[in-house]
Motif scaffolding. Structure first.
Motif, PDB file in Angstrom:
ATOM      1  N   LYS A 411       0.912  -1.106   0.013  1.00  0.00           N
ATOM      2  CA  LYS A 411      -0.037   0.207   0.098  1.00  0.00           C
ATOM      3  C   LYS A 411       0.890   0.948   0.078  1.00  0.00           C
ATOM      4  N   PHE A 412       2.246   1.030   0.095  1.00  0.00           N
ATOM      5  CA  PHE A 412       3.104   2.116   0.175  1.00  0.00           C
ATOM      6  C   PHE A 412       3.752   2.533  -1.292  1.00  0.00           C
ATOM      7  N   GLY A 413       3.371   1.640  -2.270  1.00  0.00           N
ATOM      8  CA  GLY A 413       3.977   1.478  -3.435  1.00  0.00           C
ATOM      9  C   GLY A 413       4.965   0.918  -3.772  1.00  0.00           C
ATOM     10  N   MET A 414       5.717   0.925  -4.849  1.00  0.00           N
ATOM     11  CA  MET A 414       6.765   0.026  -5.433  1.00  0.00           C
ATOM     12  C   MET A 414       7.973   0.280  -4.511  1.00  0.00           C
ATOM     13  N   VAL A 415       8.747  -0.918  -4.428  1.00  0.00           N
ATOM     14  CA  VAL A 415      10.055  -0.959  -3.623  1.00  0.00           C
ATOM     15  C   VAL A 415      11.212  -0.708  -4.531  1.00  0.00           C
ATOM     16  N   ILE A 416      11.966   0.058  -4.229  1.00  0.00           N
ATOM     17  CA  ILE A 416      13.272   0.223  -5.066  1.00  0.00           C
ATOM     18  C   ILE A 416      14.718  -0.182  -4.524  1.00  0.00           C
ATOM     19  N   PRO A 417      15.754  -0.606  -4.677  1.00  0.00           N
ATOM     20  CA  PRO A 417      16.248  -0.011  -6.236  1.00  0.00           C
ATOM     21  C   PRO A 417      15.882  -0.976  -7.329  1.00  0.00           C
ATOM     22  N   LEU A 418      15.368  -2.097  -7.050  1.00  0.00           N
ATOM     23  CA  LEU A 418      15.160  -3.066  -8.324  1.00  0.00           C
ATOM     24  C   LEU A 418      13.818  -2.997  -8.411  1.00  0.00           C
ATOM     25  N   VAL A 419      13.279  -2.837  -9.619  1.00  0.00           N
ATOM     26  CA  VAL A 419      11.814  -2.774 -10.367  1.00  0.00           C
ATOM     27  C   VAL A 419      11.805  -3.948 -11.233  1.00  0.00           C
ATOM     28  N   ASP A 420      10.541  -4.265 -11.708  1.00  0.00           N
ATOM     29  CA  ASP A 420      10.223  -5.294 -12.470  1.00  0.00           C
ATOM     30  C   ASP A 420      10.848  -4.960 -13.967  1.00  0.00           C
ATOM     31  N   GLY A 421      11.506  -5.865 -14.487  1.00  0.00           N
ATOM     32  CA  GLY A 421      11.915  -5.656 -15.768  1.00  0.00           C
ATOM     33  C   GLY A 421      13.337  -5.090 -16.032  1.00  0.00           C
ATOM     34  N   MET A 422      13.822  -4.623 -15.003  1.00  0.00           N
ATOM     35  CA  MET A 422      15.261  -4.106 -14.872  1.00  0.00           C
ATOM     36  C   MET A 422      16.383  -4.876 -15.446  1.00  0.00           C
ATOM     37  N   VAL A 423      17.254  -4.262 -15.985  1.00  0.00           N
ATOM     38  CA  VAL A 423      18.393  -5.175 -16.486  1.00  0.00           C
ATOM     39  C   VAL A 423      19.565  -4.508 -15.606  1.00  0.00           C
ATOM     40  N   VAL A 424      20.515  -5.401 -14.735  1.00  0.00           N
ATOM     41  CA  VAL A 424      21.774  -4.860 -14.323  1.00  0.00           C
ATOM     42  C   VAL A 424      22.842  -5.449 -14.499  1.00  0.00           C
ATOM     43  N   SER A 425      23.956  -5.089 -14.055  1.00  0.00           N
ATOM     44  CA  SER A 425      25.104  -5.852 -14.569  1.00  0.00           C
ATOM     45  C   SER A 425      25.770  -6.781 -13.570  1.00  0.00           C
ATOM     46  N   ARG A 426      26.622  -7.231 -13.520  1.00  0.00           N
ATOM     47  CA  ARG A 426      27.172  -8.526 -12.563  1.00  0.00           C
ATOM     48  C   ARG A 426      27.764  -7.753 -11.227  1.00  0.00           C
ATOM     49  N   ARG A 427      28.304  -6.619 -11.535  1.00  0.00           N
ATOM     50  CA  ARG A 427      28.978  -6.062 -10.378  1.00  0.00           C
ATOM     51  C   ARG A 427      27.992  -5.595  -9.111  1.00  0.00           C
ATOM     52  N   ALA A 428      26.773  -5.184  -9.929  1.00  0.00           N
ATOM     53  CA  ALA A 428      25.882  -4.360  -9.061  1.00  0.00           C
ATOM     54  C   ALA A 428      24.819  -5.260  -8.763  1.00  0.00           C
ATOM     55  N   LEU A 429      24.793  -6.472  -8.856  1.00  0.00           N
ATOM     56  CA  LEU A 429      23.596  -7.692  -8.546  1.00  0.00           C
ATOM     57  C   LEU A 429      23.487  -7.760  -7.128  1.00  0.00           C
ATOM     58  N   GLY A 430      24.676  -7.986  -6.504  1.00  0.00           N
ATOM     59  CA  GLY A 430      24.461  -8.553  -5.160  1.00  0.00           C
ATOM     60  C   GLY A 430      24.085  -7.216  -4.361  1.00  0.00           C
ATOM     61  N   PHE A 431      24.563  -6.116  -4.719  1.00  0.00           N
ATOM     62  CA  PHE A 431      24.209  -4.956  -3.780  1.00  0.00           C
ATOM     63  C   PHE A 431      22.713  -4.490  -3.876  1.00  0.00           C
ATOM     64  N   LEU A 432      22.222  -4.545  -5.215  1.00  0.00           N
ATOM     65  CA  LEU A 432      20.873  -4.219  -5.312  1.00  0.00           C
ATOM     66  C   LEU A 432      19.771  -5.159  -4.942  1.00  0.00           C
ATOM     67  N   VAL A 433      20.110  -6.497  -5.020  1.00  0.00           N
ATOM     68  CA  VAL A 433      19.392  -7.305  -4.479  1.00  0.00           C
ATOM     69  C   VAL A 433      19.151  -7.212  -2.849  1.00  0.00           C
TER      70      VAL A 433
END
Length: 493
Positions: A411-433
């Motif tokens: 009810k508070f809206g979408m959660v970031i930093p990862l959103v549906d359909g995003m494409v991320v790099s190998r270096r930033a994957l663990g941190f963003l998850v």
């Protein structure tokens, strides 16, 4: 294994050593002209007779021998010093042993300024107790309340369950079996796991471990050879991540505001039993639906269905949601708020997301915070399927990773930093998850009306302990109790 570096060897090479003859007076003194007073005292050569000269020669010879002897001793001591190992245990400086005469509790109170007359006085026009009070440990229930306080965490805790789905897999047993070998997972998956947190031993970890029974306690670690061999055999290189299934190791991350346990469920004996007895569980559910009709018939009893009670008990044992909130010692756990559980799924084929067996894998993700027996198991499981956030990771041929997010919108809206359909790099994957998991669980706690932060719960419990076990004493009596002699002759607090 970390091996500390040894002390550096002393280096006697200080560079070029110059032999400088020191002058008793500066050179400007030689330029000053002499006067008659300077020659009033004759030189030694002018007054020495033959007898005195013999004595002077003898004294000069003794001084020369003494100088040679001292130089030889100095050279010999240098050779002996070079031949000895460094550091020399006889001459090495060692720190003194720690003092055992003082008491740490009184030292802590005095160093932080609590042992003062102002700290014992109650504030004016306030119901708050003074800053320093004494507790009566002889009252019944004191240590139980202290143990209860230790079970209250100081930070919010979250749990992340990570799964690996190969192309075309639909059953939970196949998915759980993937992480048993490193040959059945992609190398980037292991790199992703190690980027989420650091490996900790469940038995020796004082924080959250993914399950309530093994968290926030320093259990004794066994040093037997069997356990050591099992841990050596279960290294992350030999497995596809099953070593972090929560039995002995988990991946852990913590900061000042939260702590997360990353668990990689694997196929265990309980999982195999649940898959084998799935038919009996379904039969138990159907018999449970027939229960009201059976009870309405007065001429019939439950004995007409002799297997019904056994199936019902087996269903209770296999279901993770019927566990009571009790520790291994039988003491009930405090209410720790809503269960924050997130699924991270690594899928080799993007189309397999629609066939992910969420309901079957929920049975393998017990954290000890499930609902009690009073709630309906079937309704609770359906509710959990809708509430569990899912983060799917699909590796692309370009080396990037495509993200698919399910159930992370509240009810508070979408959660970031990862959103549906995003494409991320190998270096930033663990941190963003990891950051997305923290934000998802934080939103879920905000949506709960009955949630209290950990520091608020601990503050309320401490206030309750103070009101229940406070020992009201005068100031002289309080200071006397600090230095009271115990039975063994040592002061205690």
């Amino acid at each position: 294994m970390f091996v500390p570096e040894g002390r550096p060897t002393p280096n006697n090479d200080v560079g070029i050593k110059y032999n400088v003859k020191q002058r008793p007076f500066p050179e400007e003194v030689d330029k000053i002209p002499l006067v008659k007073a300077d020659v009033s005292i004759p030189d030694l050569d002018d007054i020495v007779s033959r007898e005195l000269e013999i004595q002077h020669d003898k004294l000069r010879t003794l001084m020369t021998k003494q100088i040679e002897y001292e130089n030889s001793l100095e050279r010999r001591s240098d050779e002996i010093l070079k031949s000895k190992p460094f550091p020399d245990p006889q001459t090495d400086c060692k720190p003194p042993p720690p003092s055992q005469e003082f008491q740490t509790a009184r030292l802590f109170l005095s160093q932080f300024g609590f042992l003062s007359l102002e700290a014992l006085k109650e504030p004016n026009n306030s119901r708050l107790p003074p800053h320093l009070i004494g507790l009566d440990t002889s009252l019944p229930g004191f240590f139980d309340d202290i143990s209860y306080l230790d079970l209250l965490p100081c930070r919010p805790f979250d749990t992340v369950f990570i799964f690996y789905v190969r192309a075309g897999q639909k059953s939970s047993s196949e998915i759980l079996r993937n992480v048993e070998s490193s040959a059945t997972v992609q190398p980037h998956f292991m790199e992703f796991l190690l980027s989420l947190g650091w490996s900790v031993d469940v038995g020796c970890h004082p924080g959250w471990t993914g399950h309530l029974d093994t968290s926030w306690s320093l259990n004794s670690c066994s040093d037997t050879n069997d356990i050591q061999q099992a841990e050596e055999a279960g290294t992350p290189e030999d497995t596809g991540g099953s070593v972090f299934n929560g039995e002995r190791k988990v991946l852990y991350y913590a900061d000042a505001l939260s702590e997360i346990a990353f668990v990689v469920p694997s196929l265990t004996e309980s999982s195999e039993q649940s898959s084998v007895h799935s038919d009996s569980t379904v039969e138990a559910d159907t018999n449970t639906d027939l229960m009201p009709g059976i009870l309405r018939q007065h001429n019939l009893t439950l004995e007409l269905f002799p297997n019904h009670s056994e199936n019902l008990e087996s269903a209770k044992k296999l279901s993770p949601f019927v566990r009571t909130k009790r520790s291994s010692t039988g003491k009930p756990y405090p209410q720790l708020g809503p269960e924050t559980k997130v699924f991270v799924v690594w899928v080799e084929r993007f189309d397999d997301i629609e066939n992910f067996p969420l309901s079957d894998l929920l049975a393998e993700t017990s954290t000890g915070l499930e609902a009690s027996l009073s709630n309906s198991t079937s309704c609770r499981s359906v509710l959990l399927e809708k509430e569990v956030p899912l983060i799917f990771i699909h590796p692309l041929k370009t080396g990037l990773f495509r993200i698919r997010v399910h159930g992370a919108v509240g009810k508070f809206g979408m959660v970031i930093p990862l959103v549906d359909g995003m494409v991320v790099s190998r270096r930033a994957l663990g941190f963003l998850v990891r950051e997305t998991v923290i934000n998802v669980c934080r939103r879920k706690r905000l949506e709960s009306d009955l949630y209290n932060p950990p520091h608020v719960r601990r503050k309320h419990k401490i206030t309750e302990i103070v009101q229940r076990y406070r020992n009201k004493q005068l100031e002289p009596e309080f200071y006397t109790s600090l230095f009271h002699e115990a039975g063994d002759g040592k002061p205690h607090l």
